[in-house]
Design a protein around this motif. Structure first.
Motif, PDB file in Angstrom:
ATOM      1  N   LYS A 116     -10.813 -70.599  22.331  1.00  0.00           N
ATOM      2  CA  LYS A 116     -10.447 -69.424  23.412  1.00  0.00           C
ATOM      3  C   LYS A 116     -11.960 -68.657  23.528  1.00  0.00           C
ATOM      4  CE  LYS A 116      -5.577 -69.203  23.820  1.00  0.00           C
ATOM      5  NZ  LYS A 116      -4.411 -68.472  23.677  1.00  0.00           N
ATOM      6  N   ALA A 117     -12.568 -68.488  22.549  1.00  0.00           N
ATOM      7  CA  ALA A 117     -13.923 -67.748  22.521  1.00  0.00           C
ATOM      8  C   ALA A 117     -14.889 -68.301  23.384  1.00  0.00           C
ATOM      9  CB  ALA A 117     -14.608 -67.640  21.293  1.00  0.00           C
ATOM     10  N   GLU A 118     -14.629 -69.586  23.716  1.00  0.00           N
ATOM     11  CA  GLU A 118     -15.529 -70.310  24.713  1.00  0.00           C
ATOM     12  C   GLU A 118     -14.889 -70.408  26.115  1.00  0.00           C
ATOM     13  OE1 GLU A 118     -17.400 -72.451  20.657  1.00  0.00           O
ATOM     14  OE2 GLU A 118     -15.615 -73.374  22.042  1.00  0.00           O
ATOM     15  N   MET A 119     -13.987 -69.781  26.266  1.00  0.00           N
ATOM     16  CA  MET A 119     -13.459 -69.567  27.770  1.00  0.00           C
ATOM     17  C   MET A 119     -14.077 -68.607  28.408  1.00  0.00           C
ATOM     18  SD  MET A 119     -11.258 -72.082  28.047  1.00  0.00           S
ATOM     19  CE  MET A 119     -12.494 -72.707  26.973  1.00  0.00           C
ATOM     20  N   THR A 120     -14.455 -68.500  29.635  1.00  0.00           N
ATOM     21  CA  THR A 120     -15.067 -67.453  30.362  1.00  0.00           C
ATOM     22  C   THR A 120     -14.779 -67.185  31.563  1.00  0.00           C
ATOM     23  OG1 THR A 120     -17.784 -67.161  30.772  1.00  0.00           O
ATOM     24  CG2 THR A 120     -16.587 -69.419  31.254  1.00  0.00           C
ATOM     25  N   THR A 121     -15.256 -65.747  32.129  1.00  0.00           N
ATOM     26  CA  THR A 121     -15.094 -65.501  33.175  1.00  0.00           C
ATOM     27  C   THR A 121     -16.367 -65.256  34.028  1.00  0.00           C
ATOM     28  OG1 THR A 121     -15.344 -63.170  32.491  1.00  0.00           O
ATOM     29  CG2 THR A 121     -12.931 -64.076  32.704  1.00  0.00           C
ATOM     30  N   LEU A 122     -17.541 -65.886  33.304  1.00  0.00           N
ATOM     31  CA  LEU A 122     -18.947 -65.998  34.122  1.00  0.00           C
ATOM     32  C   LEU A 122     -18.765 -66.636  35.339  1.00  0.00           C
ATOM     33  CD1 LEU A 122     -21.160 -66.340  31.076  1.00  0.00           C
ATOM     34  CD2 LEU A 122     -21.067 -64.410  32.444  1.00  0.00           C
ATOM     35  N   THR A 123     -19.561 -66.212  36.318  1.00  0.00           N
ATOM     36  CA  THR A 123     -19.629 -67.143  37.482  1.00  0.00           C
ATOM     37  C   THR A 123     -21.026 -67.764  37.535  1.00  0.00           C
ATOM     38  OG1 THR A 123     -20.651 -65.406  38.852  1.00  0.00           O
ATOM     39  CG2 THR A 123     -18.334 -65.315  38.462  1.00  0.00           C
ATOM     40  N   ALA A 124     -21.268 -68.628  38.493  1.00  0.00           N
ATOM     41  CA  ALA A 124     -22.383 -69.269  38.500  1.00  0.00           C
ATOM     42  C   ALA A 124     -23.200 -68.515  39.253  1.00  0.00           C
ATOM     43  CB  ALA A 124     -22.205 -70.725  39.501  1.00  0.00           C
ATOM     44  N   GLU A 125     -22.945 -67.635  40.205  1.00  0.00           N
ATOM     45  CA  GLU A 125     -23.947 -66.478  40.905  1.00  0.00           C
ATOM     46  C   GLU A 125     -24.578 -65.764  39.769  1.00  0.00           C
ATOM     47  OE1 GLU A 125     -23.783 -63.195  44.187  1.00  0.00           O
ATOM     48  OE2 GLU A 125     -21.970 -64.051  43.419  1.00  0.00           O
ATOM     49  N   GLU A 126     -23.456 -65.265  38.993  1.00  0.00           N
ATOM     50  CA  GLU A 126     -24.481 -64.423  37.665  1.00  0.00           C
ATOM     51  C   GLU A 126     -25.395 -65.326  36.901  1.00  0.00           C
ATOM     52  OE1 GLU A 126     -21.008 -61.551  36.016  1.00  0.00           O
ATOM     53  OE2 GLU A 126     -20.231 -63.557  36.173  1.00  0.00           O
ATOM     54  N   LEU A 127     -24.923 -66.558  36.451  1.00  0.00           N
ATOM     55  CA  LEU A 127     -25.730 -67.449  35.499  1.00  0.00           C
ATOM     56  C   LEU A 127     -27.097 -68.023  36.397  1.00  0.00           C
ATOM     57  CD1 LEU A 127     -23.153 -69.404  33.853  1.00  0.00           C
ATOM     58  CD2 LEU A 127     -24.556 -67.703  32.942  1.00  0.00           C
ATOM     59  N   CYS A 128     -27.199 -67.821  37.574  1.00  0.00           N
ATOM     60  CA  CYS A 128     -28.178 -68.535  38.578  1.00  0.00           C
ATOM     61  C   CYS A 128     -29.338 -67.457  38.893  1.00  0.00           C
ATOM     62  CB  CYS A 128     -27.760 -68.627  39.898  1.00  0.00           C
ATOM     63  SG  CYS A 128     -27.092 -70.337  39.975  1.00  0.00           S
ATOM     64  N   LYS A 129     -29.048 -66.218  38.349  1.00  0.00           N
ATOM     65  CA  LYS A 129     -29.957 -64.928  38.472  1.00  0.00           C
ATOM     66  C   LYS A 129     -31.175 -65.241  37.503  1.00  0.00           C
ATOM     67  CE  LYS A 129     -26.803 -61.667  40.585  1.00  0.00           C
ATOM     68  NZ  LYS A 129     -25.833 -60.426  40.421  1.00  0.00           N
TER      69      LYS A 129
END
Length: 284
Positions: A271-284
């Motif tokens: 569960k620690a590897e589940m995420t709410t990150l978005t591609a938009e955030e990671l593309c910055k």
């Protein structure tokens, strides 16, 4: 990017079949999802790496990304999933030259890749870990430790860890590139390298049965004062925003219901590897 029981070599690309038409209906030009629905098959580019996409002991294609693709594309109206294995470094070139329709390899989403392809929102987030000799004799726990100890470091082809090592002080020529984490473990066991850099999930799985190597505790790489927490997602051609958006709708439903974790858990995810990150955030 990376992982465990590795597939050696690339699987042949099978014929997908001709596009059919019903009555007067026509598949819209450039609408990849409509085309895939019509032909009933989606070709998935995978890197032959467990736990993302690989061939199991029974000779079947599986992995978290493959199994996730089966569920989501079925809901999008595409019943058949055809994995196509290639080297990790060939995934984006293969996608852009239409050797396959989507990359399903848990590929890390980062700024450089976002200049060439588009991503779904990530299905997981990941920290790094090193494969080191038993007992970790050089006391290496991050890239800075490795550089200070003048450790011989290696990672996989096109892995994000290459840039992390360089940020810590290594020259690009000093970072050895090995085929996969299994090759990395073998090199550590034989003393040819001191550390193989990979994801926490892959590292802990690869060394499970090793008597000569172990995995360090997971850690977040720090670059310019910022922790780097990576996320992996499905990769699409820039012209396929409609298909990517439809894919995102389904993956968010699965995150909300807990179905996503149930699919990923058998492949070693926590569960620690589940995420709410978005591609938009990671593309910055």
């Amino acid at each position: 990017m990376r992982r465990r029981s590795l597939l050696t070599g690339a699987a042949a690309i099978g014929a997908v079949g001709a596009l059919g038409a019903a009555g007067c209906s026509r598949v819209p030009t450039g609408d990849t999802l409509a085309r895939l629905k019509s032909q009933g098959t989606v070709r998935l580019g995978i890197a032959g790496e467990a736990p993302y996409g690989y061939i199991d002991e029974d000779g079947k294609f599986t992995g978290e990304a493959v199994e996730l693709a089966k569920v989501i594309f079925k809901r999008l109206g595409v019943d058949n999933v055809q994995p196509v294995a290639t080297d990790f470094s060939s995934l984006i070139p293969g996608l852009t030259t239409q050797q396959f329709d989507v990359v399903s390899a848990g590929m890390y989403i980062n700024k450089d890749r976002c200049q060439t392809v588009i991503f779904s929102d990530p299905e997981y987030q990941m920290l790094d870990s090193f494969i080191v000799p038993k007992g970790n004799p050089k006391n290496i726990h991050n890239y800075e430790d490795a550089f200070e100890q003048k450790a011989r470091i290696a990672t996989g082809p096109a892995y994000a860890e290459i840039e992390y090592a360089i940020a810590a002080g290594y020259k690009r020529s000093e970072v050895a590139i090995l085929q996969d984490p299994v090759a990395g473990m073998n090199a550590v066991e034989s003393g040819r390298i001191d550390v193989f850099a990979g994801t926490a999930l892959t590292s802990r799985d690869v060394v499970r049965k090793s008597k000569k190597a172990e995995a360090t505790k997971p850690f977040a790489t720090v670059i310019d004062g910022e922790k780097q927490i990576d996320g992996g997602g499905f990769t699409f051609r820039p012209t396929d925003t409609k298909m990517r958006d439809a894919f995102n709708v389904e993956i968010h439903k699965m995150k909300k219901s807990g179905e996503l974790f149930r699919i990923l858990e058998p492949f070693g995810f926590t569960k620690a590897e589940m995420t709410t990150l978005t591609a938009e955030e990671l593309c910055k």
